[in-house]
Motif scaffolding. Structure first.
Motif, PDB file in Angstrom:
ATOM      1  N   ASN A  17      53.084-117.739 -16.986  1.00 38.94           N
ATOM      2  CA  ASN A  17      52.408-117.874 -15.694  1.00 38.94           C
ATOM      3  C   ASN A  17      51.337-116.812 -15.455  1.00 38.94           C
ATOM      4  N   LYS A  18      51.281-115.810 -16.309  1.00 44.22           N
ATOM      5  CA  LYS A  18      50.288-114.748 -16.128  1.00 44.22           C
ATOM      6  C   LYS A  18      48.886-115.345 -16.204  1.00 44.22           C
ATOM      7  N   ASN A  19      48.052-114.946 -15.255  1.00 46.50           N
ATOM      8  CA  ASN A  19      46.652-115.393 -15.175  1.00 46.50           C
ATOM      9  C   ASN A  19      46.513-116.902 -14.968  1.00 46.50           C
ATOM     10  N   THR A  20      47.484-117.497 -14.276  1.00 52.54           N
ATOM     11  CA  THR A  20      47.414-118.920 -13.924  1.00 52.54           C
ATOM     12  C   THR A  20      47.552-119.055 -12.408  1.00 52.54           C
ATOM     13  N   ILE A  21      47.424-120.261 -11.903  1.00 47.85           N
ATOM     14  CA  ILE A  21      47.584-120.512 -10.465  1.00 47.85           C
ATOM     15  C   ILE A  21      48.966-120.087  -9.967  1.00 47.85           C
ATOM     16  N   ALA A  22      49.955-120.123 -10.836  1.00 43.48           N
ATOM     17  CA  ALA A  22      51.325-119.780 -10.439  1.00 43.48           C
ATOM     18  C   ALA A  22      51.459-118.304 -10.053  1.00 43.48           C
ATOM     19  N   GLU A  23      50.730-117.446 -10.715  1.00 39.45           N
ATOM     20  CA  GLU A  23      50.874-116.002 -10.477  1.00 39.45           C
ATOM     21  C   GLU A  23      50.522-115.594  -9.044  1.00 39.45           C
ATOM     22  N   PRO A  24      49.341-115.926  -8.509  1.00 38.55           N
ATOM     23  CA  PRO A  24      49.044-115.495  -7.137  1.00 38.55           C
ATOM     24  C   PRO A  24      49.903-116.182  -6.070  1.00 38.55           C
ATOM     25  N   LEU A  25      50.494-117.332  -6.400  1.00 40.46           N
ATOM     26  CA  LEU A  25      51.369-118.012  -5.443  1.00 40.46           C
ATOM     27  C   LEU A  25      52.787-117.455  -5.459  1.00 40.46           C
ATOM     28  N   GLY A  26      53.091-116.578  -6.401  1.00 37.25           N
ATOM     29  CA  GLY A  26      54.423-115.980  -6.474  1.00 37.25           C
ATOM     30  C   GLY A  26      55.471-116.875  -7.104  1.00 37.25           C
ATOM     31  N   LEU A  27      55.032-117.883  -7.853  1.00 37.50           N
ATOM     32  CA  LEU A  27      55.955-118.807  -8.496  1.00 37.50           C
ATOM     33  C   LEU A  27      56.672-118.106  -9.642  1.00 37.50           C
ATOM     34  N   LEU A  28      57.989-118.260  -9.680  1.00 34.97           N
ATOM     35  CA  LEU A  28      58.805-117.658 -10.743  1.00 34.97           C
ATOM     36  C   LEU A  28      59.787-118.675 -11.294  1.00 34.97           C
ATOM     37  N   PHE A  29      59.922-118.714 -12.609  1.00 34.80           N
ATOM     38  CA  PHE A  29      61.015-119.454 -13.221  1.00 34.80           C
ATOM     39  C   PHE A  29      62.253-118.584 -13.085  1.00 34.80           C
ATOM     40  N   THR A  30      63.371-119.178 -12.682  1.00 34.82           N
ATOM     41  CA  THR A  30      64.564-118.378 -12.407  1.00 34.82           C
ATOM     42  C   THR A  30      65.774-118.747 -13.246  1.00 34.82           C
ATOM     43  N   GLU A  31      65.796-119.967 -13.798  1.00 40.11           N
ATOM     44  CA  GLU A  31      66.958-120.388 -14.585  1.00 40.11           C
ATOM     45  C   GLU A  31      66.549-121.478 -15.561  1.00 40.11           C
ATOM     46  N   ILE A  32      67.042-121.344 -16.775  1.00 42.43           N
ATOM     47  CA  ILE A  32      66.848-122.369 -17.789  1.00 42.43           C
ATOM     48  C   ILE A  32      68.237-122.867 -18.173  1.00 42.43           C
ATOM     49  N   GLY A  33      68.541-124.094 -17.775  1.00 38.66           N
ATOM     50  CA  GLY A  33      69.825-124.694 -18.102  1.00 38.66           C
ATOM     51  C   GLY A  33      69.708-125.558 -19.343  1.00 38.66           C
ATOM     52  N   PRO A  34      70.778-126.213 -19.745  1.00 40.25           N
ATOM     53  CA  PRO A  34      70.742-127.024 -20.970  1.00 40.25           C
ATOM     54  C   PRO A  34      69.816-128.237 -20.872  1.00 40.25           C
ATOM     55  N   ASP A  35      69.563-128.725 -19.645  1.00 38.80           N
ATOM     56  CA  ASP A  35      68.683-129.883 -19.472  1.00 38.80           C
ATOM     57  C   ASP A  35      67.875-129.803 -18.178  1.00 38.80           C
ATOM     58  N   TYR A  36      67.628-128.596 -17.696  1.00 32.59           N
ATOM     59  CA  TYR A  36      66.860-128.429 -16.466  1.00 32.59           C
ATOM     60  C   TYR A  36      66.184-127.056 -16.447  1.00 32.59           C
ATOM     61  N   LEU A  37      65.162-126.959 -15.600  1.00 27.53           N
ATOM     62  CA  LEU A  37      64.447-125.702 -15.383  1.00 27.53           C
ATOM     63  C   LEU A  37      64.325-125.500 -13.880  1.00 27.53           C
ATOM     64  N   VAL A  38      64.618-124.289 -13.412  1.00 23.36           N
ATOM     65  CA  VAL A  38      64.579-123.960 -11.990  1.00 23.36           C
ATOM     66  C   VAL A  38      63.513-122.901 -11.749  1.00 23.36           C
ATOM     67  N   GLY A  39      62.823-123.037 -10.634  1.00 23.39           N
ATOM     68  CA  GLY A  39      61.844-122.027 -10.243  1.00 23.39           C
ATOM     69  C   GLY A  39      61.756-121.934  -8.734  1.00 23.39           C
ATOM     70  N   THR A  40      61.212-120.820  -8.259  1.00 26.02           N
ATOM     71  CA  THR A  40      61.072-120.594  -6.823  1.00 26.02           C
ATOM     72  C   THR A  40      59.626-120.257  -6.486  1.00 26.02           C
ATOM     73  N   MET A  41      59.310-120.426  -5.210  1.00 20.28           N
ATOM     74  CA  MET A  41      57.997-120.065  -4.696  1.00 20.28           C
ATOM     75  C   MET A  41      58.159-119.657  -3.236  1.00 20.28           C
ATOM     76  N   PRO A  42      57.537-118.550  -2.827  1.00 18.73           N
ATOM     77  CA  PRO A  42      57.630-118.149  -1.424  1.00 18.73           C
ATOM     78  C   PRO A  42      56.799-119.066  -0.532  1.00 18.73           C
ATOM     79  N   VAL A  43      57.252-119.215   0.690  1.00 13.78           N
ATOM     80  CA  VAL A  43      56.479-119.924   1.708  1.00 13.78           C
ATOM     81  C   VAL A  43      55.946-118.853   2.647  1.00 13.78           C
ATOM     82  N   ASP A  44      54.673-118.549   2.494  1.00 11.28           N
ATOM     83  CA  ASP A  44      54.013-117.507   3.278  1.00 11.28           C
ATOM     84  C   ASP A  44      52.523-117.802   3.319  1.00 11.28           C
ATOM     85  N   LYS A  45      51.711-116.838   3.704  1.00 10.84           N
ATOM     86  CA  LYS A  45      50.276-117.092   3.876  1.00 10.84           C
ATOM     87  C   LYS A  45      49.606-117.597   2.599  1.00 10.84           C
TER      88      LYS A  45
END
Length: 140
Positions: A17-45
């Motif tokens: 996510n470095k140097n992509t749209i995800a970085e300034p939005l605060g998007l983070l991958f948080t968990e990699i499961g056997p058949d899924y991927l989880v990520g979060t993003m803040p809701v702010d300005k």
């Protein structure tokens, strides 16, 4: 049993996510499961629209980021995944906090993938339901 053909830990995944749209939005991958991927993003300005709620486009950025990286992990190293289509149904508004997305495969084929991404608020209520279709192409 895992569906991943390429394995990453969360730190390695977030490095993408470095140097992509995800970085300034605060998007983070948080968990990699056997058949899924989880990520979060803040809701702010950074992710609000003018009425002070989560921008639908920000939800789509979260959905496409999760589905795209999941598709990447589910393909061989000599292949690449590019977006063909994404849709999003915005179910509930969010003013603040953190939204969480989880990407799961609907179809993993040789040349296309379809991923469903559920985005929920901190009370685990559905905020957005998205479907992402990816093309699997040969790398150059």
């Amino acid at each position: 049993m895992t569906i991943w053909k390429q394995t990453y830990d969360v730190a390695q995944a977030n490095a993408f996510n470095k140097n992509t749209i995800a970085e300034p939005l605060g998007l983070l991958f948080t968990e990699i499961g056997p058949d899924y991927l989880v990520g979060t993003m803040p809701v702010d300005k950074r992710t609000h629209q003018p009425m002070g709620i989560l921008h639908g486009g920000a939800s789509v950025v979260l959905a496409e980021s999760l589905g795209s990286f999941a598709a990447h992990m589910a393909t061989n190293e000599n292949m690449a995944c590019v977006g063909l289509d994404i849709n999003a149904n915005h179910i509930r508004s969010v003013r603040s906090g953190l939204v969480t997305g989880i990407a799961r495969p609907v179809h993993i084929g040789r040349r296309t993938h379809v991923w469903e991404i559920h985005i929920t608020d901190e009370a685990d209520k559905l905020v957005c339901l998205s479907r992402l279709t990816m093309a699997v192409i040969d790398t150059i």
